[in-house]
Scaffold this motif. Structure first.
Motif, PDB file in Angstrom:
ATOM      1  N   ARG A 336       0.856  -1.190   0.000  1.00  0.00           N
ATOM      2  CA  ARG A 336       0.000   0.000   0.000  1.00  0.00           C
ATOM      3  C   ARG A 336       0.889   1.234   0.000  1.00  0.00           C
ATOM      4  NH1 ARG A 336      -4.617   0.373   4.279  1.00  0.00           N
ATOM      5  NH2 ARG A 336      -5.237   2.004   2.810  1.00  0.00           N
ATOM      6  N   SER A 337       0.579   2.169  -0.892  1.00  0.00           N
ATOM      7  CA  SER A 337       1.367   3.390  -1.015  1.00  0.00           C
ATOM      8  C   SER A 337       0.846   4.466  -0.075  1.00  0.00           C
ATOM      9  CB  SER A 337       1.320   3.901  -2.459  1.00  0.00           C
ATOM     10  OG  SER A 337       1.899   5.184  -2.555  1.00  0.00           O
ATOM     11  N   PHE A 338       1.758   5.282   0.452  1.00  0.00           N
ATOM     12  CA  PHE A 338       1.359   6.391   1.311  1.00  0.00           C
ATOM     13  C   PHE A 338       0.647   7.489   0.526  1.00  0.00           C
ATOM     14  CE2 PHE A 338       5.245   5.003   3.786  1.00  0.00           C
ATOM     15  CZ  PHE A 338       4.506   4.300   4.712  1.00  0.00           C
ATOM     16  N   SER A 339       0.805   7.490  -0.779  1.00  0.00           N
ATOM     17  CA  SER A 339       0.216   8.559  -1.588  1.00  0.00           C
ATOM     18  C   SER A 339      -1.147   8.186  -2.172  1.00  0.00           C
ATOM     19  CB  SER A 339       1.165   8.923  -2.743  1.00  0.00           C
ATOM     20  OG  SER A 339       1.400   7.802  -3.581  1.00  0.00           O
ATOM     21  N   GLU A 340      -1.628   6.969  -1.900  1.00  0.00           N
ATOM     22  CA  GLU A 340      -2.893   6.570  -2.498  1.00  0.00           C
ATOM     23  C   GLU A 340      -4.054   7.289  -1.826  1.00  0.00           C
ATOM     24  OE1 GLU A 340      -4.482   2.521  -0.554  1.00  0.00           O
ATOM     25  OE2 GLU A 340      -2.520   2.324  -1.481  1.00  0.00           O
ATOM     26  N   GLU A 341      -5.159   7.375  -2.561  1.00  0.00           N
ATOM     27  CA  GLU A 341      -6.332   8.089  -2.074  1.00  0.00           C
ATOM     28  C   GLU A 341      -6.813   7.461  -0.765  1.00  0.00           C
ATOM     29  OE1 GLU A 341     -10.761   9.442  -3.672  1.00  0.00           O
ATOM     30  OE2 GLU A 341      -9.393   8.327  -4.958  1.00  0.00           O
ATOM     31  N   GLY A 342      -7.162   8.310   0.172  1.00  0.00           N
ATOM     32  CA  GLY A 342      -7.609   7.833   1.468  1.00  0.00           C
ATOM     33  C   GLY A 342      -6.503   7.793   2.505  1.00  0.00           C
ATOM     34  N   ILE A 343      -5.254   7.884   2.050  1.00  0.00           N
ATOM     35  CA  ILE A 343      -4.125   7.889   2.980  1.00  0.00           C
ATOM     36  C   ILE A 343      -3.379   9.217   2.910  1.00  0.00           C
ATOM     37  CG2 ILE A 343      -1.908   6.818   3.540  1.00  0.00           C
ATOM     38  CD1 ILE A 343      -2.996   4.200   2.504  1.00  0.00           C
ATOM     39  N   ALA A 344      -3.148   9.717   1.696  1.00  0.00           N
ATOM     40  CA  ALA A 344      -2.353  10.935   1.519  1.00  0.00           C
ATOM     41  C   ALA A 344      -2.964  12.099   2.291  1.00  0.00           C
ATOM     42  CB  ALA A 344      -2.246  11.271   0.032  1.00  0.00           C
ATOM     43  N   PHE A 345      -2.126  12.926   2.862  1.00  0.00           N
ATOM     44  CA  PHE A 345      -2.564  14.053   3.679  1.00  0.00           C
ATOM     45  C   PHE A 345      -3.116  15.166   2.798  1.00  0.00           C
ATOM     46  CE2 PHE A 345      -1.766  18.026   5.978  1.00  0.00           C
ATOM     47  CZ  PHE A 345      -2.414  17.757   7.167  1.00  0.00           C
ATOM     48  N   ASP A 346      -4.232  15.748   3.230  1.00  0.00           N
ATOM     49  CA  ASP A 346      -4.875  16.849   2.500  1.00  0.00           C
ATOM     50  C   ASP A 346      -4.247  18.168   2.934  1.00  0.00           C
ATOM     51  OD1 ASP A 346      -6.446  18.628   1.177  1.00  0.00           O
ATOM     52  OD2 ASP A 346      -8.335  18.001   2.099  1.00  0.00           O
ATOM     53  N   GLU A 347      -3.505  18.800   2.034  1.00  0.00           N
ATOM     54  CA  GLU A 347      -2.781  20.031   2.371  1.00  0.00           C
ATOM     55  C   GLU A 347      -3.725  21.168   2.751  1.00  0.00           C
ATOM     56  OE1 GLU A 347       0.906  22.698   0.509  1.00  0.00           O
ATOM     57  OE2 GLU A 347       0.295  20.817  -0.410  1.00  0.00           O
ATOM     58  N   GLU A 348      -4.985  21.108   2.311  1.00  0.00           N
ATOM     59  CA  GLU A 348      -5.920  22.172   2.625  1.00  0.00           C
ATOM     60  C   GLU A 348      -6.244  22.246   4.116  1.00  0.00           C
ATOM     61  OE1 GLU A 348      -9.362  21.807   0.220  1.00  0.00           O
ATOM     62  OE2 GLU A 348      -8.295  22.198  -1.670  1.00  0.00           O
ATOM     63  N   LEU A 349      -5.945  21.186   4.861  1.00  0.00           N
ATOM     64  CA  LEU A 349      -6.194  21.196   6.298  1.00  0.00           C
ATOM     65  C   LEU A 349      -5.260  22.133   7.045  1.00  0.00           C
ATOM     66  CD1 LEU A 349      -6.674  17.363   6.966  1.00  0.00           C
ATOM     67  CD2 LEU A 349      -8.459  19.115   6.893  1.00  0.00           C
ATOM     68  N   LEU A 350      -4.179  22.526   6.421  1.00  0.00           N
ATOM     69  CA  LEU A 350      -3.158  23.288   7.131  1.00  0.00           C
ATOM     70  C   LEU A 350      -3.515  24.746   7.334  1.00  0.00           C
ATOM     71  CD1 LEU A 350       0.085  21.773   5.574  1.00  0.00           C
ATOM     72  CD2 LEU A 350      -0.954  21.264   7.781  1.00  0.00           C
ATOM     73  N   GLY A 351      -4.141  25.393   6.349  1.00  0.00           N
ATOM     74  CA  GLY A 351      -4.488  26.796   6.494  1.00  0.00           C
ATOM     75  C   GLY A 351      -3.271  27.694   6.596  1.00  0.00           C
ATOM     76  N   GLU A 352      -3.367  28.738   7.461  1.00  0.00           N
ATOM     77  CA  GLU A 352      -2.270  29.683   7.672  1.00  0.00           C
ATOM     78  C   GLU A 352      -1.949  29.771   9.164  1.00  0.00           C
ATOM     79  OE1 GLU A 352      -2.738  33.019   4.197  1.00  0.00           O
ATOM     80  OE2 GLU A 352      -4.074  33.196   5.940  1.00  0.00           O
ATOM     81  N   ILE A 353      -0.724  30.246   9.461  1.00  0.00           N
ATOM     82  CA  ILE A 353      -0.309  30.456  10.845  1.00  0.00           C
ATOM     83  C   ILE A 353      -0.146  31.955  11.091  1.00  0.00           C
ATOM     84  CG2 ILE A 353       1.445  30.020  12.594  1.00  0.00           C
ATOM     85  CD1 ILE A 353       2.205  27.513  11.219  1.00  0.00           C
ATOM     86  N   PRO A 354      -0.760  32.491  12.178  1.00  0.00           N
ATOM     87  CA  PRO A 354      -0.526  33.903  12.508  1.00  0.00           C
ATOM     88  C   PRO A 354       0.908  34.112  12.998  1.00  0.00           C
ATOM     89  CG  PRO A 354      -1.823  32.831  14.221  1.00  0.00           C
ATOM     90  CD  PRO A 354      -1.710  31.845  13.098  1.00  0.00           C
ATOM     91  N   VAL A 355       1.459  35.280  12.673  1.00  0.00           N
ATOM     92  CA  VAL A 355       2.832  35.613  13.045  1.00  0.00           C
ATOM     93  C   VAL A 355       2.816  36.853  13.924  1.00  0.00           C
ATOM     94  CG1 VAL A 355       5.142  36.176  12.227  1.00  0.00           C
ATOM     95  CG2 VAL A 355       3.675  34.638  10.883  1.00  0.00           C
ATOM     96  N   GLY A 356       3.150  36.688  15.199  1.00  0.00           N
ATOM     97  CA  GLY A 356       3.189  37.814  16.124  1.00  0.00           C
ATOM     98  C   GLY A 356       4.320  38.767  15.803  1.00  0.00           C
ATOM     99  N   GLU A 357       4.047  40.084  15.991  1.00  0.00           N
ATOM    100  CA  GLU A 357       5.024  41.145  15.771  1.00  0.00           C
ATOM    101  C   GLU A 357       5.519  41.169  14.331  1.00  0.00           C
ATOM    102  OE1 GLU A 357       8.119  40.993  18.680  1.00  0.00           O
ATOM    103  OE2 GLU A 357       6.737  40.573  20.329  1.00  0.00           O
ATOM    104  N   GLY A 358       4.665  40.703  13.422  1.00  0.00           N
ATOM    105  CA  GLY A 358       5.039  40.672  12.015  1.00  0.00           C
ATOM    106  C   GLY A 358       4.489  41.857  11.236  1.00  0.00           C
ATOM    107  N   GLN A 359       5.242  42.315  10.253  1.00  0.00           N
ATOM    108  CA  GLN A 359       4.823  43.440   9.415  1.00  0.00           C
ATOM    109  C   GLN A 359       3.647  43.042   8.529  1.00  0.00           C
ATOM    110  OE1 GLN A 359       7.993  45.215   7.189  1.00  0.00           O
ATOM    111  NE2 GLN A 359       9.410  45.287   8.947  1.00  0.00           N
ATOM    112  N   THR A 360       2.730  43.996   8.332  1.00  0.00           N
ATOM    113  CA  THR A 360       1.572  43.802   7.467  1.00  0.00           C
ATOM    114  C   THR A 360       1.468  44.970   6.499  1.00  0.00           C
ATOM    115  OG1 THR A 360       0.150  44.922   9.074  1.00  0.00           O
ATOM    116  CG2 THR A 360       0.333  42.506   9.244  1.00  0.00           C
ATOM    117  N   GLN A 361       0.517  44.880   5.571  1.00  0.00           N
ATOM    118  CA  GLN A 361       0.323  45.969   4.623  1.00  0.00           C
ATOM    119  C   GLN A 361      -0.262  47.201   5.296  1.00  0.00           C
ATOM    120  OE1 GLN A 361       1.171  46.203   1.323  1.00  0.00           O
ATOM    121  NE2 GLN A 361       2.250  44.254   1.672  1.00  0.00           N
ATOM    122  N   GLN A 362      -1.149  46.983   6.272  1.00  0.00           N
ATOM    123  CA  GLN A 362      -1.806  48.102   6.934  1.00  0.00           C
ATOM    124  C   GLN A 362      -1.755  47.917   8.440  1.00  0.00           C
ATOM    125  OE1 GLN A 362      -5.763  48.595   5.459  1.00  0.00           O
ATOM    126  NE2 GLN A 362      -5.126  48.936   3.340  1.00  0.00           N
TER     127      GLN A 362
END
Length: 462
Positions: A336-362
């Motif tokens: 069984r391959s780690f990349s087959e459907e039903g096993i491979a990790f869905d990257e969309e679950l990760l989202g974004e991480i907030p960064v404290g004291e980080g520069q922004t546009q506004q």
């Protein structure tokens, strides 16, 4: 003057507001960012209902090194002539098949089973390797070990004819060869294997530790480590093709020193099952009957190692145990391959991480970084993780991932902030790295000045 103070006070307020809009600094263990984890759990598969004669036994997936069945797998025990798979591969990796070697009196004195080589005779490495692996000749093992081991000696022993070696000098050459065997074993991750003799005859050795303590070590291995060594010999060694050619040969004849010799392969397993690949038998009064063998079926490579599998008159127990374990592997384990459907990790679950004291546009916004997944190489010797495994139907690959909840600027693109583990039971067989997709700079004086200019001097968007 009042205008300057007012502007400076406003600047300070803006700076504090910007810093306050960022996430507060974390303390203690959380300074690098608290982690969250999502984990699915599947209990390990139940033990197979297999009854064996062997005191210790292993069925291994040679490609991954995963143990599919075990019985006393980590118990150090004598292994008799199964030792010779390591002797063979060390000779192949350190000598040319067409090299000529000389026989010492010490090599000629080895007990049966033997080729009856004599002091002063000359043989090719090739001929004695067939003698070693087909007939399991003990004298050939020592002659080969002396030939390779003497290359690592210095002084008179390095230049002296092996035929003129004293028993002590022969012992030095064999000890040098044993060091090569033990270095290879450690490189393969074998922690409970210790080689003293190249032929597998039972032996005990006094060994001095770094602190000066003297301990006794026996010539031994475990079923798991013997299977690991065989896996190396047939799949990983740069001389694996020569190893397989020699160990799969049914019979081999050669002439030397005015005599003719004939060697017959005693590995009966080669004709017992379709796909039988290689193997080596062994027996001493201490070790009992031992065997290590391999089989390839449908792109699956299995290795069986058996220790203490009966004593006379039970020499056939090793064949029945080997067949039972191999058949169990063939019938129950599939890739069984780690990349087959039903096993491979869905990257969309990760989202974004907030960064404290980080520069922004506004001003007033929170900084974030996106995430990516990249394959992570193993740290040990740069080897790659497995892409799949042989599994039983009732086994599951579970995916465990962890990633930091928040970060503190500055953050560089490509910084690892988490991992994705592909596991069976408690063992990780593949790991991917979760890394940042963006660079986020820390709030500084220049950024604050830009925000002041934007607030007071740039036209507002209606």
């Amino acid at each position: 003057m009042r205008m300057k103070k007012w502007i400076w006070g406003l600047f300070c307020a803006l700076f504090l507001t910007a810093a306050g809009a960022a996430l507060p600094a974390l303390t203690g263990d959380a300074q690098s960012g608290a982690a969250w984890m999502e984990e699915d759990y599947f209990p390990p598969a139940p033990e197979a209902d297999i009854s064996l004669y062997a005191t210790a036994a292993v069925l291994m997936d040679a490609d991954s090194g995963r143990i599919l069945f075990e019985k006393n797998a980590e118990q150090p025990m004598a292994m008799a002539s199964t030792t010779k798979i390591m002797t063979c591969i060390i000779v192949l990796e350190n000598a040319d098949l067409d090299e000529t070697l000389e026989v010492s009196a010490y090599a000629a004195s080895m007990p049966k089973v033997k080729l009856y080589i004599q002091k002063g005779e000359q043989y090719t490495v090739r001929d004695l390797l067939y003698s070693l692996m087909l007939e399991s000749h003990n004298d050939s093992a020592v002659a080969l070990a002396e030939h390779v081991g003497r290359k690592y000696l210095t002084g008179e022993c390095a230049d002296k004819s092996v035929a003129e070696y004293t028993a002590q000098e022969s012992g030095q050459a064999v000890a040098a060869f044993a060091r090569l065997m033990n270095e290879k074993a450690r490189g393969l991750g074998c922690q409970n294997t210790w080689f003293i003799t190249p032929n597998g005859l039972d032996a005990t050795q006094e060994y001095t530790l770094e602190d000066g303590t003297v301990v006794q070590k026996e010539h031994c291995t475990t079923a798991a480590e013997l299977a690991r060594i065989m896996s190396y010999c047939i799949l990983e060694s740069p001389r694996k093709d020569d190893f397989l050619k020699i160990t799969r040969t049914e019979s081999y004849g050669f002439g030397a020193n005015g005599r003719s010799f004939s060697c017959v392969n005693h590995n009966a397993f080669l004709s017992m099952m379709d796909g039988a690949l290689s193997g080596k038998t062994g027996f001493t009064n201490k070790a009992g009957y031992c065997y290590v063998g391999s089989l390839v079926r449908d792109n699956r490579t299995f290795v069986v190692a058996l220790l203490a599998c009966g004593w006379p008159n039970n020499k056939n127990y090793k064949w029945s145990d080997t067949r039972e374990l191999m058949q169990y592997g063939i019938e129950h384990f599939f890739y069984r391959s780690f990349s087959e459907e039903g096993i491979a990790f869905d990257e969309e679950l990760l989202g974004e991480i907030p960064v404290g004291e980080g520069q922004t546009q506004q001003l007033g916004q929170r900084a974030y970084t996106g995430l990516h997944i990249i394959e992570k190489a193993k740290e040990d010797e740069g080897t790659e993780w497995e892409e799949g495994l042989l599994l039983r139907d009732d086994e599951e690959i579970r995916v465990r991932y962890s990633v930091k909840k928040e970060l503190t600027a500055p953050v560089e693109k490509g910084t690892q902030v988490g991992t994705i583990d592909y596991m069976v039971g408690d063992t990780v067989y593949k790991q991917d790295a979760i890394v940042t997709a963006d660079t986020v700079e820390r709030i500084d004086l220049e950024w604050c000045m830009r925000q002041i200019l934007n607030c007071f001097f740039l036209p507002k968007t209606p």
